[in-house]
Enzyme design. Structure first.
Site, PDB file in Angstrom:
ATOM      1  N   GLY A 148       7.779 -16.954 -38.316  1.00  0.00           N
ATOM      2  CA  GLY A 148       6.513 -17.183 -37.643  1.00  0.00           C
ATOM      3  C   GLY A 148       6.742 -18.081 -36.438  1.00  0.00           C
ATOM      4  N   CYS A 149       5.969 -17.886 -35.365  1.00  0.00           N
ATOM      5  CA  CYS A 149       6.181 -18.686 -34.155  1.00  0.00           C
ATOM      6  C   CYS A 149       5.841 -20.156 -34.397  1.00  0.00           C
ATOM      7  CB  CYS A 149       5.374 -18.123 -32.993  1.00  0.00           C
ATOM      8  SG  CYS A 149       3.630 -17.843 -33.335  1.00  0.00           S
ATOM      9  N   ASN A 150       4.769 -20.430 -35.124  1.00  0.00           N
ATOM     10  CA  ASN A 150       4.434 -21.817 -35.461  1.00  0.00           C
ATOM     11  C   ASN A 150       5.503 -22.422 -36.370  1.00  0.00           C
ATOM     12  OD1 ASN A 150       2.037 -21.497 -34.062  1.00  0.00           O
ATOM     13  ND2 ASN A 150       0.830 -21.061 -35.878  1.00  0.00           N
ATOM     14  N   ALA A 151       5.962 -21.622 -37.317  1.00  0.00           N
ATOM     15  CA  ALA A 151       6.969 -22.100 -38.260  1.00  0.00           C
ATOM     16  C   ALA A 151       8.277 -22.429 -37.546  1.00  0.00           C
ATOM     17  CB  ALA A 151       7.210 -21.059 -39.347  1.00  0.00           C
ATOM     18  N   THR A 153       8.631 -23.438 -34.392  1.00  0.00           N
ATOM     19  CA  THR A 153       8.455 -24.653 -33.596  1.00  0.00           C
ATOM     20  C   THR A 153       8.578 -25.897 -34.466  1.00  0.00           C
ATOM     21  OG1 THR A 153       6.849 -23.358 -32.316  1.00  0.00           O
ATOM     22  CG2 THR A 153       7.038 -25.691 -31.799  1.00  0.00           C
TER      23      THR A 153
END
EC number: 1.2.1.38
Length: 342
Positions: A148-151, A153
């Site tokens: 995931g992109c949030n994960a 980061t």
């Protein structure tokens, strides 16, 4: 050697980003593109910014001949991917950009995504695609699950600190701001310009965000015991980018040095000088992640800020970085383009 590439779900944002990046890749050629509702259309009709490229027309997945394809990117919706991947040739290399194979435990997948996993054999096979930390596994993998992109980061800000034991594992808060493209291209009322522009919105607060499953899985594995962070995501009226402000307890100088040492040889991860903080405009359209550290005014507390482009380093760029490893290509191939500015 030029590797033949297919992209499934090419009419979405991550699919278009894959095309944009592969267009100048020295060792990849796109030979098949799929879409569902837009099958039969040219990519130039769906994405006019790609009209200068000579690309195959969009088609249905079952119309693609996979016999001559070296690697397939799946940029399909969650839950759809596991069905599609199950039907693909078992010798085909696959990089999946959905959430379907990120979580190793089927029970955790059902908890966070609300339905049983229908391809648990493939779920066991999949390698987690955070490139810098699973490089050796990715090289030998057939199926890689993009993060995931949030994960991604949050993990870039915290993984070295957890491994080194320099922060309090029971006092971690990530306050994250994300651009609207992370929500996908499907029409949603809350993403209309009049609904989104001019404001900041919380979403999936109180431990409901699905990427918490990845944080739980990865941080607990690193620590050797359960680690549960606080996570507060916000949606900003910007097209691209993620900025994660992470609050931790520990010595700020030690934290900065730990991150600096951990990423000293990483081509896409850049730790700024102590006290300098990054901006999403510094990495837009690129595969770079910038990280900054400052001390809080309260002794023993520090702030770590990480930024990346959700469509590139957080998704499609990461996918190509993994594909490069899987195909035996230089890891940075096609990905060293400078960020866009302004």
């Amino acid at each position: 050697m030029t590797h033949r590439i297919a992209i499934l779900g090419a009419s979405g944002y991550t699919g278009a980003e894959l095309v944009r990046l592969i267009a100048t890749h020295p060792d990849m050629k796109i030979v098949a593109l799929s879409a569902d509702r837009k099958a039969g259309m040219a990519m130039a009709e769906v994405f006019p910014f790609l009209r200068h490229l000579d690309l195959p027309r969009l088609q249905k997945i079952d119309e693609i001949d996979f016999s001559g394809i070296d690697l397939c990117f799946c940029a399909l919706p969650h839950a759809t991917t596991q069905v599609v991947v199950s039907a693909l040739p078992r010798d085909l290399k696959i990089v999946d950009l959905s959430a379907d194979f990120r979580l190793r435990d089927p029970a955790e997948y059902e908890k966070w995504y609300g339905q049983p996993h229908t391809a648990t054999d493939l779920q066991k096979e999949a390698v987690y695609g955070l490139t810098e930390f699973y490089r050796d596994d990715i090289r030998d993998a057939r199926l890689v699950a993009g993060t995931g992109c949030n994960a991604a980061t949050g993990q870039y800000a915290l993984r070295p600190l957890i491994s080194a034991g320099v922060i309090d594992l029971d006092n971690i808060l990530i306050d994250l701001k994300a651009g609207v493209s992370g929500a996908g291209r499907s029409l949603k009322e809350n993403l209309l310009h009049a609904e989104l522009s001019g404001g900041t919105h919380t979403y999936s607060m109180g431990g409901k965000h699905r990427h918490l499953g990845e944080f739980d899985q990865e941080f607990s594995k690193l620590a050797g015991r359960p680690v549960h962070i606080q996570f507060s995501p916000h949606l900003l009226p910007m097209n691209r980018g993620i900025l994660a402000t992470t609050y931790v307890q520990g010595d700020a100088r030690v934290i900065h040095q730990t991150l600096t040492d951990a990423y000293a040889t990483e081509p896409f991860l850049q730790v700024l000088p102590f006290g300098a903080l990054p901006s999403t405009r510094d990495i837009a359209g690129s595969n770079y992640c910038h990280i900054g550290v400052i001390a809080d005014r309260i002794a023993g507390r520090a702030v770590v800020v990480a930024v990346l482009d959700n469509l590139t380093k957080g998704s499609s760029g990461q996918a190509i970085q993994n594909a490069n490893l899987m195909l035996g290509i230089e890891e940075t191939a096609g990905l060293t383009l400078a960020p866009m500015f302004p």
